[in-house]
Design a protein around this motif. Structure first.
Motif, PDB file in Angstrom:
ATOM      1  N   SER A  87       2.818   1.912  -3.410  1.00 55.36           N
ATOM      2  CA  SER A  87       2.023   2.336  -4.562  1.00 55.36           C
ATOM      3  C   SER A  87       1.887   3.849  -4.557  1.00 55.36           C
ATOM      4  CB  SER A  87       0.643   1.675  -4.522  1.00 55.36           C
ATOM      5  OG  SER A  87      -0.078   2.073  -3.364  1.00 55.36           O
TER       6      SER A  87
ATOM      7  N   ALA B 164       0.820  -1.210   0.000  1.00 52.88           N
ATOM      8  CA  ALA B 164       0.000   0.000   0.000  1.00 52.88           C
ATOM      9  C   ALA B 164       0.855   1.262   0.000  1.00 52.88           C
ATOM     10  CB  ALA B 164      -0.935   0.000   1.210  1.00 52.88           C
TER      11      ALA B 164
ATOM     12  N   GLY C 220       0.802   7.598  -4.460  1.00 52.28           N
ATOM     13  CA  GLY C 220      -0.304   8.295  -3.825  1.00 52.28           C
ATOM     14  C   GLY C 220       0.142   9.696  -3.464  1.00 52.28           C
TER      15      GLY C 220
ATOM     16  N   ASN D  69      -5.585  11.886   4.077  1.00 50.56           N
ATOM     17  CA  ASN D  69      -5.349  11.054   2.901  1.00 50.56           C
ATOM     18  C   ASN D  69      -6.312   9.862   2.888  1.00 50.56           C
ATOM     19  OD1 ASN D  69      -4.378   9.592   0.771  1.00 50.56           O
ATOM     20  ND2 ASN D  69      -2.305   9.364   1.557  1.00 50.56           N
TER      21      ASN D  69
ATOM     22  N   THR E  42      -1.370  13.081   5.776  1.00 48.31           N
ATOM     23  CA  THR E  42      -1.788  11.699   6.027  1.00 48.31           C
ATOM     24  C   THR E  42      -3.132  11.627   6.727  1.00 48.31           C
ATOM     25  OG1 THR E  42       0.531  11.081   6.223  1.00 48.31           O
ATOM     26  CG2 THR E  42      -1.077   9.496   7.000  1.00 48.31           C
TER      27      THR E  42
ATOM     28  N   ASP F 188       0.269   7.937   9.917  1.00 51.60           N
ATOM     29  CA  ASP F 188      -0.073   6.514   9.828  1.00 51.60           C
ATOM     30  C   ASP F 188      -0.246   5.904  11.213  1.00 51.60           C
ATOM     31  OD1 ASP F 188       0.541   4.690   6.993  1.00 51.60           O
ATOM     32  OD2 ASP F 188       0.810   6.849   6.940  1.00 51.60           O
TER      33      ASP F 188
ATOM     34  N   LYS G  23      -6.369   7.278   1.152  1.00 48.37           N
ATOM     35  CA  LYS G  23      -5.645   6.012   1.003  1.00 48.37           C
ATOM     36  C   LYS G  23      -5.267   5.436   2.361  1.00 48.37           C
ATOM     37  CE  LYS G  23      -1.339   4.222  -0.973  1.00 48.37           C
ATOM     38  NZ  LYS G  23      -0.101   4.587  -1.720  1.00 48.37           N
TER      39      LYS G  23
ATOM     40  N   VAL H 128      -8.580   4.363   4.352  1.00 50.71           N
ATOM     41  CA  VAL H 128      -9.147   3.099   3.868  1.00 50.71           C
ATOM     42  C   VAL H 128      -8.316   1.919   4.337  1.00 50.71           C
ATOM     43  CG1 VAL H 128      -9.581   1.716   1.801  1.00 50.71           C
ATOM     44  CG2 VAL H 128     -10.303   4.104   1.871  1.00 50.71           C
ATOM     45  N   PHE H 129      -6.984   2.059   4.284  1.00 43.31           N
ATOM     46  CA  PHE H 129      -6.128   0.940   4.674  1.00 43.31           C
ATOM     47  C   PHE H 129      -6.327   0.580   6.146  1.00 43.31           C
ATOM     48  CE2 PHE H 129      -2.226  -0.802   6.505  1.00 43.31           C
ATOM     49  CZ  PHE H 129      -2.016  -1.888   5.679  1.00 43.31           C
TER      50      PHE H 129
ATOM     51  N   ARG I 154     -11.103  13.902  -2.755  1.00 52.78           N
ATOM     52  CA  ARG I 154     -11.606  12.620  -2.285  1.00 52.78           C
ATOM     53  C   ARG I 154     -12.275  12.720  -0.934  1.00 52.78           C
ATOM     54  NH1 ARG I 154      -6.629   8.565  -3.985  1.00 52.78           N
ATOM     55  NH2 ARG I 154      -6.652   9.020  -6.211  1.00 52.78           N
TER      56      ARG I 154
END
Length: 204
Positions: free
Chosen positions: A19, A16, A21, A123, A120, A50, A125, A128-129, A204
């Motif tokens: 990739s 993840a 982003g 974010n 972050t 994170d 992404k 969702v993770f 988003r």
């Protein structure tokens, strides 16, 4: 926690994180435009973000995150604005050969760290993770304090490897540009990439 679970988490996070982003775009653009020095603080802020989402997931605070949706929305837009600011700085950076060698005047590390954190926290992404995908392959209700610390250490290790790799590659690519014209083009491209990352976060 079980080694198999920790390996599964680390592998999923690596895929993840590696990739492309908004976070990767911001780091690469920062290195290409201004050098690797500030990218470390920016990366640290992203890692901290994170860890915040990991904590929310482990503590089962997904519902709380939805309750404070307005706060996170504000943070998301703050991160987007910060990326636009960095894009402007890159776009207007001086196109001189000296700029390739010298790092120039850089932002304060604390400012870059907070910018990475805001990026972050807003974010999609990362959200969702940790809040949607993570519970599907780890039983978060059985995570102990020690297990959480293991996940946190794994998060820092994996993200450090991924971001460090991008920083090294971007720094090497940056050395290829020595002519003022090439530097100007590089600054404009990286500024555009940074602005695109800001748009992706805000949309988003």
């Amino acid at each position: 926690m079980e080694p198999a679970g920790l390996i599964l988490f680390s592998s999923a996070l690596f895929i993840a994180a590696a990739s492309p982003g908004p976070g990767i775009a911001a780091i690469v653009a920062r290195v290409l435009g201004r050098g690797p020095k500030g990218a470390v603080a920016l990366s640290a802020g992203i890692v901290l973000g994170d860890l915040v989402w990991l904590t929310f997931a482990v503590l089962g605070l997904a519902a709380l995150a939805q309750t404070f949706h307005g706060v996170f929305l504000a943070v998301k837009y703050a991160g987007a604005v910060y990326l636009l600011y960095l894009a402007y700085k890159l776009w207007t950076a001086p196109a001189t050969a000296r700029d390739v060698v010298a790092e120039g005047k850089s932002e304060h590390p604390a400012k870059l760290l907070l910018g990475g954190l805001a990026l972050t926290l807003g974010n999609p992404k990362a959200i969702v993770f940790y809040l949607a995908l993570l519970p599907t392959f780890l039983d978060l209700t059985r995570i102990t304090v020690l297990g959480y610390l293991e996940l946190a250490l794994a998060t820092m290790a994996v993200l450090s490897v991924v971001f460090g790799g991008y920083i090294v590659l971007a720094a090497r690519a940056r050395r290829l540009f020595t002519r003022p014209g090439a530097i100007r083009i590089l600054n404009r491209i990286t500024g555009t990439v940074m602005a695109g990352a800001a748009a992706a976060v805000a949309a988003r």
